[in-house]
Motif scaffolding. Structure first.
Motif, short mmCIF file in Angstrom:
data_model
loop_
_atom_site.label_atom_id
_atom_site.label_comp_id
_atom_site.label_asym_id
_atom_site.label_seq_id
_atom_site.Cartn_x
_atom_site.Cartn_y
_atom_site.Cartn_z
N VAL A 163 0.85 -1.19 0.00
CA VAL A 163 0.00 0.00 0.00
C VAL A 163 0.89 1.25 0.00
N ASP A 164 0.63 2.16 -0.92
CA ASP A 164 1.32 3.45 -0.92
C ASP A 164 0.51 4.44 -0.09
N VAL A 165 1.18 5.14 0.81
CA VAL A 165 0.49 6.10 1.67
C VAL A 165 1.20 7.46 1.60
N PRO A 166 0.44 8.56 1.74
CA PRO A 166 1.10 9.87 1.82
C PRO A 166 1.84 9.97 3.15
N MET A 167 2.83 10.85 3.21
CA MET A 167 3.63 10.97 4.44
C MET A 167 2.78 11.40 5.63
N SER A 168 1.71 12.14 5.37
CA SER A 168 0.83 12.57 6.47
C SER A 168 0.24 11.35 7.18
N SER A 169 -0.09 10.31 6.41
CA SER A 169 -0.60 9.07 7.02
C SER A 169 0.55 8.23 7.56
N PHE A 170 1.67 8.24 6.85
CA PHE A 170 2.82 7.42 7.23
C PHE A 170 3.31 7.75 8.64
N TYR A 171 3.37 9.05 8.96
CA TYR A 171 3.88 9.47 10.27
C TYR A 171 2.99 9.00 11.42
N GLY A 172 1.72 8.71 11.11
CA GLY A 172 0.80 8.29 12.17
C GLY A 172 0.67 6.78 12.30
N LEU A 173 1.46 6.03 11.53
CA LEU A 173 1.36 4.57 11.57
C LEU A 173 1.90 4.01 12.88
N PRO A 174 1.34 2.88 13.32
CA PRO A 174 1.89 2.23 14.52
C PRO A 174 3.21 1.53 14.17
N ALA A 175 3.84 0.93 15.15
CA ALA A 175 5.09 0.19 14.92
C ALA A 175 4.77 -1.09 14.13
#
Length: 199
Positions: A28-40
Motif C-alpha cells: 500500500v502506498d500512503v502519503p507521508m501525512s498518514s505514514f507518520y501516524g502509523l503504529p510500529a
C-alpha cells in the motif's frame, strides 16, 4: 473495490507499507501525512483505501482518514494529476491546509511541493475550487482554521463576501473571530463590516 484494509503492519518503506490481512500481504502506498501516524511494525493498522487499476498493474493507496482519501480522489480528477503527484500534495499539505489553500486560492503553498509548478498549482486551485469542500463531509470549513467552526456554509459565505468586498485575508479572519458561530450570513457580514469600519 477495496475500501478499507485492516491487518498487521509488516513493513514500512516510505511511501510504501505492507499490511498482512489474513495471510495476504498488501503493498500500500500512503502519503507521508498518514505514514507518520502509523503504529510500529507488528501492530494492527486500519486504513481507508483506494484501488487504482491501470494497464501496468493494480495499485492500492492507503489513508489514515476518510477526508484524506476523499481529497486524494478529487486530486486524481484534475487533468494532468496522477496518483504520485496526488500523494506528493497530501505529503506536503494536510487536508485542512489543502482545503484552506483552495478556499483562498493560494498557489504559493502548492508550488512548494516537489513536482508542482505554477501552472499545475493554478489548475489544481481552479478545478478543486467548488469540489473539494463538498467532497470532505467531516471536515469543517477550512478557510479559516480556529475561526470557522460554526455552520460551515454560512461561515464560508461570510468570509467569501468579505474577501469579495476587497478586504484581505488577515482582516477578514480577524473580523470573523468576533462574529457568533451561529450567525446567519447577512448578520455575520453586517457585524464583520461594523468591526472592520472601526479598525
Amino acid at each position: 473495490m477495496i475500501g478499507r484494509l485492516t491487518g498487521i503492519l509488516l513493513e514500512k518503506n516510505p511511501p510504501q507499507i505492507v499490511v498482512d490481512a489474513h495471510g495476504v500481504g498488501y503493498e500500500v502506498d500512503v502519503p507521508m501525512s498518514s505514514f507518520y501516524g502509523l503504529p510500529a511494525t507488528g501492530q494492527t493498522v486500519s486504513l481507508f483505501t483506494h484501488l487504482a487499476i491501470r494497464e501496468d498493474g493494480h495499485f492500492l493507496y492507503g489513508f489514515a482518514t476518510a477526508d484524506e482519501r476523499a481529497a486524494f480522489r478529487q486530486l486524481l480528477k484534475v487533468s494532468g494529476i496522477g496518483a504520485r503527484t496526488a500523494l506528493a500534495v497530501l505529503s506536503g499539505l494536510s487536508v485542512t491546509d489543502l482545503a484552506q489553500a483552495v478556499a483562498l486560492q493560494e498557489a504559493g503553498r502548492l508550488v512548494k511541493i516537489p513536482g508542482i509548478g505554477k501552472k499545475t498549482a493554478e489548475r489544481l486551485l481552479l478545478e478543486l475550487r467548488d469540489k473539494l469542500g463538498k467532497a470532505l463531509p467531516t471536515l469543517a470549513n477550512a478557510a479559516a482554521p480556529g475561526v470557522v467552526t460554526g455552520p460551515a456554509d454560512a461561515r464560508s459565505d461570510i468570509l467569501n463576501a468579505l474577501l469579495a468586498l476587497g478586504y484581505n485575508e488577515k482582516e477578514a479572519l480577524s473580523a470573523m473571530k468576533a462574529v457568533p458561530e451561529d450567525a446567519s450570513v447577512s448578520d455575520g457580514i453586517r457585524q464583520a463590516l461594523r468591526l472592520l469600519s472601526k479598525a
